[in-house]
Design a protein around this motif. Sequence first.
Motif, PDB file in Angstrom:
ATOM      1  N   LEU A 169       0.809  -1.215   0.000  1.00 47.01           N
ATOM      2  CA  LEU A 169       0.000   0.000   0.000  1.00 47.01           C
ATOM      3  C   LEU A 169       0.843   1.266   0.000  1.00 47.01           C
ATOM      4  O   LEU A 169       0.393   2.311  -0.471  1.00 47.01           O
ATOM      5  N   SER A 170       2.068   1.185   0.528  1.00 45.42           N
ATOM      6  CA  SER A 170       2.919   2.372   0.629  1.00 45.42           C
ATOM      7  C   SER A 170       3.790   2.581  -0.603  1.00 45.42           C
ATOM      8  O   SER A 170       4.117   3.722  -0.949  1.00 45.42           O
ATOM      9  N   ALA A 171       4.197   1.494  -1.241  1.00 47.48           N
ATOM     10  CA  ALA A 171       5.171   1.584  -2.324  1.00 47.48           C
ATOM     11  C   ALA A 171       4.686   2.365  -3.549  1.00 47.48           C
ATOM     12  O   ALA A 171       5.491   3.074  -4.167  1.00 47.48           O
ATOM     13  N   PRO A 172       3.400   2.283  -3.955  1.00 54.24           N
ATOM     14  CA  PRO A 172       3.002   2.965  -5.191  1.00 54.24           C
ATOM     15  C   PRO A 172       3.253   4.466  -5.195  1.00 54.24           C
ATOM     16  O   PRO A 172       3.463   5.042  -6.275  1.00 54.24           O
ATOM     17  N   GLU A 173       3.208   5.129  -4.054  1.00 58.94           N
ATOM     18  CA  GLU A 173       3.467   6.569  -4.051  1.00 58.94           C
ATOM     19  C   GLU A 173       4.950   6.909  -4.059  1.00 58.94           C
ATOM     20  O   GLU A 173       5.315   8.078  -4.142  1.00 58.94           O
ATOM     21  N   ARG A 174       5.815   5.880  -3.961  1.00 58.25           N
ATOM     22  CA  ARG A 174       7.259   6.122  -3.940  1.00 58.25           C
ATOM     23  C   ARG A 174       7.989   5.549  -5.143  1.00 58.25           C
ATOM     24  O   ARG A 174       8.937   6.160  -5.642  1.00 58.25           O
ATOM     25  N   VAL A 175       7.605   4.357  -5.590  1.00 64.80           N
ATOM     26  CA  VAL A 175       8.298   3.710  -6.706  1.00 64.80           C
ATOM     27  C   VAL A 175       7.283   3.173  -7.709  1.00 64.80           C
ATOM     28  O   VAL A 175       6.142   2.850  -7.353  1.00 64.80           O
ATOM     29  N   LYS A 176       7.709   3.103  -8.968  1.00 66.04           N
ATOM     30  CA  LYS A 176       6.856   2.553 -10.012  1.00 66.04           C
ATOM     31  C   LYS A 176       7.029   1.035 -10.075  1.00 66.04           C
ATOM     32  O   LYS A 176       8.145   0.527 -10.153  1.00 66.04           O
ATOM     33  N   PHE A 177       5.922   0.335 -10.034  1.00 61.75           N
ATOM     34  CA  PHE A 177       5.951  -1.126 -10.174  1.00 61.75           C
ATOM     35  C   PHE A 177       4.554  -1.577 -10.564  1.00 61.75           C
ATOM     36  O   PHE A 177       3.573  -0.825 -10.470  1.00 61.75           O
ATOM     37  N   GLN A 178       4.453  -2.811 -11.014  1.00 57.85           N
ATOM     38  CA  GLN A 178       3.163  -3.364 -11.415  1.00 57.85           C
ATOM     39  C   GLN A 178       2.406  -3.794 -10.164  1.00 57.85           C
ATOM     40  O   GLN A 178       2.799  -4.740  -9.474  1.00 57.85           O
ATOM     41  N   PHE A 179       1.307  -3.105  -9.849  1.00 55.78           N
ATOM     42  CA  PHE A 179       0.584  -3.348  -8.601  1.00 55.78           C
ATOM     43  C   PHE A 179       0.074  -4.785  -8.524  1.00 55.78           C
ATOM     44  O   PHE A 179       0.091  -5.399  -7.445  1.00 55.78           O
ATOM     45  N   GLU A 180      -0.394  -5.328  -9.644  1.00 59.85           N
ATOM     46  CA  GLU A 180      -0.924  -6.698  -9.628  1.00 59.85           C
ATOM     47  C   GLU A 180       0.150  -7.695  -9.210  1.00 59.85           C
ATOM     48  O   GLU A 180      -0.126  -8.635  -8.454  1.00 59.85           O
ATOM     49  N   PHE A 181       1.374  -7.478  -9.683  1.00 58.88           N
ATOM     50  CA  PHE A 181       2.486  -8.350  -9.286  1.00 58.88           C
ATOM     51  C   PHE A 181       2.747  -8.220  -7.790  1.00 58.88           C
ATOM     52  O   PHE A 181       2.972  -9.216  -7.095  1.00 58.88           O
ATOM     53  N   GLY A 182       2.722  -6.986  -7.293  1.00 62.17           N
ATOM     54  CA  GLY A 182       2.926  -6.774  -5.863  1.00 62.17           C
ATOM     55  C   GLY A 182       1.839  -7.414  -5.024  1.00 62.17           C
ATOM     56  O   GLY A 182       2.113  -7.959  -3.950  1.00 62.17           O
ATOM     57  N   LEU A 183       0.602  -7.364  -5.506  1.00 65.24           N
ATOM     58  CA  LEU A 183      -0.511  -7.978  -4.784  1.00 65.24           C
ATOM     59  C   LEU A 183      -0.332  -9.488  -4.691  1.00 65.24           C
ATOM     60  O   LEU A 183      -0.529 -10.083  -3.622  1.00 65.24           O
ATOM     61  N   VAL A 184       0.044 -10.096  -5.803  1.00 65.08           N
ATOM     62  CA  VAL A 184       0.277 -11.546  -5.793  1.00 65.08           C
ATOM     63  C   VAL A 184       1.417 -11.896  -4.836  1.00 65.08           C
ATOM     64  O   VAL A 184       1.315 -12.850  -4.049  1.00 65.08           O
ATOM     65  N   ALA A 185       2.487 -11.115  -4.865  1.00 60.17           N
ATOM     66  CA  ALA A 185       3.621 -11.373  -3.983  1.00 60.17           C
ATOM     67  C   ALA A 185       3.221 -11.239  -2.515  1.00 60.17           C
ATOM     68  O   ALA A 185       3.629 -12.052  -1.668  1.00 60.17           O
ATOM     69  N   ALA A 186       2.413 -10.235  -2.182  1.00 59.79           N
ATOM     70  CA  ALA A 186       1.971 -10.034  -0.802  1.00 59.79           C
ATOM     71  C   ALA A 186       1.102 -11.197  -0.326  1.00 59.79           C
ATOM     72  O   ALA A 186       1.247 -11.686   0.803  1.00 59.79           O
ATOM     73  N   VAL A 187       0.185 -11.636  -1.187  1.00 61.64           N
ATOM     74  CA  VAL A 187      -0.694 -12.755  -0.827  1.00 61.64           C
ATOM     75  C   VAL A 187       0.119 -14.039  -0.644  1.00 61.64           C
ATOM     76  O   VAL A 187      -0.082 -14.790   0.323  1.00 61.64           O
TER      77      VAL A 187
END
Length: 387
Positions: A169-187
């Motif tokens: 939730l914090s990273a998107p305002e600081r770095v560019k990345f694919q949110f869907e990939f981050g969501l899968v990684a978090a889950v």
Amino acid sequence: MWSVVSYLSSSELVASFQRACGLFPAPRASHERLWPRSTKIHGRANGTSAPCPDGEHAANGHTSDVSSSGYEVRNWPLYFLFVGSTTLGNEVFYITFLPFIHWNLDPFLCRRLVNMWAVVMYIGQVMKEMLMIPRPSSPPVVKLEQRIEFGMPSTHAMAATAIAFTLLLSAPERVKFQFEFGLVAAVVLSSLVSLSRLYTGMHSALDVICGTLISAFVLGVSYPHWDSLDFFQLNSPLSPPITLFLPLILCYKYPELDHYSATRADTTIILGCSAGCSIGYWLNQRLGVTFEPSGPFPVTLPPITPAIFTLGAARFFVGLLILVLTRQVTKWIALRLLCLYYSVGVNDVSAHRRKEIEVPLKFSTYLAIGLVNSVVVCRVFTLVGLL
């Protein structure tokens, strides 16, 4: 409803999950043949003894029920997956991963992670002591760890969920990345840590589910206020005294038990580290050097070249060395001062467990670690050319 709760909290469900993953109790006959009854065994896989949690070897002359402590692994990939995953919820992971984020990615993200980590861990630890719900029983469950504290909720599940989704939730305002990939990684990360607590026999399914839901609730309630809390933490003159004395008071007011439990010490370590980091971030703001990446945000992360990898590894090992030295020196000094004040021996372990010694010892040691991590280490990097 009660039948569902009873089912999810049952030891049989945990044992069934272990068997489905290829983890079984060692056959009693072969176990007794290979190991005499005068031998204490904390874990065994295919005839090989595993180390005890306190660092002793399996054979130490103590007596134990060998039928409830040996185990047989029939699926080694799952064994290494879950045993490795459970380390992602241990203290060693926190004191390496969180500083790594600070030194090599963004102190902003580290600050968010430390704050949420401290909050959910304190809630989870206190709930354990208040609810006093035991861990799954062995037998039928195979225990891969030896812990004496209570089970509900799983703080491994709480911390893994909080860290993974706070970062997401914090990273998107600081770095560019694919949110869907981050969501899968978090889950995946939070799920692996949670399931590993079933595999190791340390928690029921209900413990894990409740831990995950509590963290989700804390994240949901606090998320709209993260920016306001950040501003207060960095700019308010009240921030240092509040972030110092409130955690210290919470440590002293930690629930009392009729026996010693390491959970108070663990909680004091977490709150001390969090307090030190918070004060350090406030000091960096006053000094005008926060070591955060320059905007505009979100920034694009550079590709990991051999030079960047080497620089990151050098920062990590130098920073970790500084933190280890800080811990040893601060602990050595604080322990002797407290023992002198209370007239107890430096080697008197039972005296060290008294609240009036344990709390200030742990808190001051990890307060220093948090301060050094957030204020000193990056300045050392600048001096030696690593920043």
